[in-house]
Design a protein around this motif. Structure first.
Motif, mmCIF file in Angstrom:
data_model
loop_
_atom_site.group_PDB
_atom_site.id
_atom_site.type_symbol
_atom_site.label_atom_id
_atom_site.label_comp_id
_atom_site.label_asym_id
_atom_site.label_seq_id
_atom_site.Cartn_x
_atom_site.Cartn_y
_atom_site.Cartn_z
ATOM 1 N N UNK A 21 -8.181 -19.661 -14.384
ATOM 2 C CA UNK A 21 -8.475 -21.077 -14.637
ATOM 3 C C UNK A 21 -9.854 -21.504 -14.157
ATOM 4 N N UNK A 22 -10.651 -20.593 -13.601
ATOM 5 C CA UNK A 22 -12.026 -20.969 -13.309
ATOM 6 C C UNK A 22 -12.544 -20.734 -11.910
ATOM 7 N N UNK A 23 -11.730 -20.258 -10.981
ATOM 8 C CA UNK A 23 -12.233 -20.009 -9.626
ATOM 9 C C UNK A 23 -13.255 -18.874 -9.650
ATOM 10 N N UNK A 24 -14.352 -19.023 -8.896
ATOM 11 C CA UNK A 24 -15.368 -17.979 -8.823
ATOM 12 C C UNK A 24 -14.926 -16.841 -7.894
ATOM 13 N N UNK A 25 -14.225 -17.233 -6.837
ATOM 14 C CA UNK A 25 -13.819 -16.240 -5.840
ATOM 15 C C UNK A 25 -12.499 -16.670 -5.229
ATOM 16 N N UNK A 26 -11.591 -15.720 -5.046
ATOM 17 C CA UNK A 26 -10.312 -15.985 -4.400
ATOM 18 C C UNK A 26 -10.206 -15.085 -3.178
ATOM 19 N N UNK A 27 -10.033 -15.716 -2.017
ATOM 20 C CA UNK A 27 -9.907 -14.979 -0.758
ATOM 21 C C UNK A 27 -8.448 -14.961 -0.348
ATOM 22 N N UNK A 28 -7.885 -13.779 -0.231
ATOM 23 C CA UNK A 28 -6.488 -13.618 0.146
ATOM 24 C C UNK A 28 -6.416 -13.248 1.620
ATOM 25 N N UNK A 29 -5.822 -14.113 2.413
ATOM 26 C CA UNK A 29 -5.698 -13.872 3.851
ATOM 27 C C UNK A 29 -4.348 -13.239 4.139
ATOM 28 N N UNK A 62 0.170 -3.584 -2.042
ATOM 29 C CA UNK A 62 -0.329 -4.271 -3.231
ATOM 30 C C UNK A 62 -1.721 -4.831 -3.107
ATOM 31 N N UNK A 63 -2.302 -4.844 -1.892
ATOM 32 C CA UNK A 63 -3.621 -5.448 -1.702
ATOM 33 C C UNK A 63 -4.697 -4.695 -2.481
ATOM 34 N N UNK A 64 -4.699 -3.366 -2.391
ATOM 35 C CA UNK A 64 -5.714 -2.582 -3.084
ATOM 36 C C UNK A 64 -5.612 -2.757 -4.591
ATOM 37 N N UNK A 65 -4.388 -2.871 -5.100
ATOM 38 C CA UNK A 65 -4.198 -3.051 -6.536
ATOM 39 C C UNK A 65 -4.753 -4.391 -7.004
ATOM 40 N N UNK A 66 -4.535 -5.450 -6.208
ATOM 41 C CA UNK A 66 -5.057 -6.767 -6.564
ATOM 42 C C UNK A 66 -6.583 -6.755 -6.646
ATOM 43 N N UNK A 67 -7.217 -6.122 -5.679
ATOM 44 C CA UNK A 67 -8.680 -6.056 -5.663
ATOM 45 C C UNK A 67 -9.199 -5.242 -6.832
ATOM 46 N N UNK A 68 -8.495 -4.154 -7.156
ATOM 47 C CA UNK A 68 -8.939 -3.290 -8.247
ATOM 48 C C UNK A 68 -8.783 -3.972 -9.604
ATOM 49 N N UNK A 69 -7.729 -4.757 -9.773
ATOM 50 C CA UNK A 69 -7.456 -5.361 -11.087
ATOM 51 C C UNK A 69 -8.214 -6.644 -11.337
ATOM 52 N N UNK A 70 -8.634 -7.331 -10.272
ATOM 53 C CA UNK A 70 -9.224 -8.657 -10.456
ATOM 54 C C UNK A 70 -10.590 -8.741 -9.782
ATOM 55 N N UNK A 71 -11.596 -8.907 -10.591
ATOM 56 C CA UNK A 71 -12.932 -9.125 -10.050
ATOM 57 C C UNK A 71 -12.991 -10.521 -9.435
ATOM 58 N N UNK A 72 -13.526 -10.621 -8.261
ATOM 59 C CA UNK A 72 -13.600 -11.915 -7.592
ATOM 60 C C UNK A 72 -12.545 -12.096 -6.521
ATOM 61 N N UNK A 91 -11.059 -11.070 -2.881
ATOM 62 C CA UNK A 91 -11.359 -10.438 -1.594
ATOM 63 C C UNK A 91 -10.137 -10.570 -0.691
ATOM 64 N N UNK A 92 -9.833 -9.531 0.046
ATOM 65 C CA UNK A 92 -8.725 -9.548 0.993
ATOM 66 C C UNK A 92 -9.290 -9.466 2.404
ATOM 67 N N UNK A 93 -8.876 -10.410 3.254
ATOM 68 C CA UNK A 93 -9.370 -10.439 4.629
ATOM 69 C C UNK A 93 -8.182 -10.403 5.590
#
Length: 382
Positions: A304-312, A321-331, A333-335
């Motif tokens: 829907x338009x977010x430039x970056x999504x940070x998952x805490x 599942x964290x590595x899969x999310x980063x690999x599938x979706x550009x933008x 970041x997992x912290x």
């Protein structure tokens, strides 16, 4: 299906469905919209008396319009809101037996305490004033009226709760161990607003309303209810309070100059409300982001338009599942961040800075199903 009622109280507990919801397209125009939904060009052309080519041109727009309104009608059937309604409570009811009036140790001389004690005694109650949560030994009282919430100073748990709320938890646990068979009522003062125009001078006391709602579901036989009064109580308002206690049928009440108001859930359709659609921009933080809900939220935000999504997440990239999310979706970041750690959260927000435009809180801890009366104070605060 028809659900059972109580043996001697033939009144349905469940909200009856509104048969009018969704009826707008099921009347005389139902055949037309059925044809639109099925894309039946020939039937529409015959019914409208126009050429099929004309129907083909407008059919996509009609289908989209009908789909939007059908979805809106369905959502209207799900929408409710809480309101306060004036209610008639019988006056002059009598109380019997011993009633404990539990008050903060720092407010034993407060005029409001004396007013409530006098109001209870005037209706026949044998009032025992209890300072703090050290309950007297002996017989179980017929009722307990707690004014502990009036102490809305911050407690020492650093969890954002008041002394009154945590003391109320301790009181409930103490009553559970004594085999309390009466009913407990919790009072707040300026802790609940009956509309958006009313001042809320003591919002910390409002936490007790969430606590009381849970207790009403867990212990319906010992729960009396919640009553909110203004900051300054009049004799008439104390009279209405005692009326509510004596009657016992309303369990969420606000007493105001206008009288007694009861909390109600009513349908709140969106018809006539201007459509508001929020679109994400910039950086969005999702707590608990590597969990099932967090992953779905992240996908929606990016689409829907977010430039970056940070998952805490407490485990960061080590979370399933964290590595899969980063690999599938550009933008994405997992912290690593435990949102129960105030300093860690403050550091994360400082790092995100002014680019942060929204926060979705999806973090949570699932605990065993333990009744509130058996939940330790440390677990309650966590």
């Amino acid at each position: 299906m028809d659900l059972p009622t109580y043996a001697f109280q033939h009144q349905h507990y469940w909200i009856e469905p509104d048969r009018t919801v969704g009826a707008a397209t099921n009347g005389t125009d139902g055949g037309f919209w059925d044809a639109v939904g099925r894309g039946d060009t020939s039937r529409l052309a015959d019914g409208l008396g126009v050429a099929p080519d004309i129907v083909n041109e407008v059919l996509p727009g009609l289908t989209a319009w009908h789909s939007r309104h059908r979805d809106a009608s369905t959502l209207d059937g799900w929408r409710y809101r809480v309101v306060w309604r004036s209610t008639d409570v019988p006056t002059g009811g009598e109380l019997t037996g011993a009633w404990w009036l539990v008050v903060p140790a720092t407010l034993t001389d407060d005029a409001r305490v004396g007013a409530v004690a006098g109001g209870l005694a005037a209706r026949g109650a044998d009032v025992v004033t209890v300072a703090g949560t050290d309950l007297p030994a002996g017989d179980s009282p017929a009722g307990v009226v707690s004014l502990l919430a009036l102490d809305d100073t911050a407690d020492d748990t650093d969890a954002g709760l008041s002394v009154g709320v945590t003391d109320t938890v301790t009181l409930l646990q103490a009553l559970t161990t004594t085999g309390f068979a009466g009913r407990i009522w919790c009072l707040t003062s300026g802790g609940a607003a009956i509309d958006r125009f009313e001042d809320l001078p003591h919002p910390a006391q409002g936490a007790l309303w969430g606590l009381g709602t849970v207790l009403s579901l867990e212990s319906p036989h010992s729960w009396g209810g919640l009553v909110d009064l203004p900051t300054d109580w009049t004799d008439d308002q104390v009279e209405r309070l005692v009326d509510v206690l004596a009657d016992g049928r309303e369990d969420q009440v606000a007493i105001r100059t206008a009288g007694v108001l009861a909390r109600r859930m009513v349908r709140w359709p969106a018809v006539g409300i201007p459509e508001r659609r929020w679109r994400p921009t910039g950086t969005v933080l999702v707590t608990g982001g590597t969990g099932g809900i967090g992953g779905h939220v992240a996908e929606w935000l990016l689409a829907d338009g977010a430039d970056r999504v940070v998952l805490a997440s407490r485990r960061g990239m080590d979370a399933p599942g964290a590595a899969d999310l980063v690999a599938r979706h550009r933008g994405v970041d997992v912290v690593v961040c435990d949102v129960a750690d105030r300093e860690a959260v403050a550091g994360l927000l400082a790092d995100l800075g002014e680019d942060l435009t929204a926060v979705f809180h999806a973090a949570g801890v699932l605990r065993p199903e333990v009744p509130l009366g058996e939940t330790g104070l440390d677990e309650f605060v966590d």
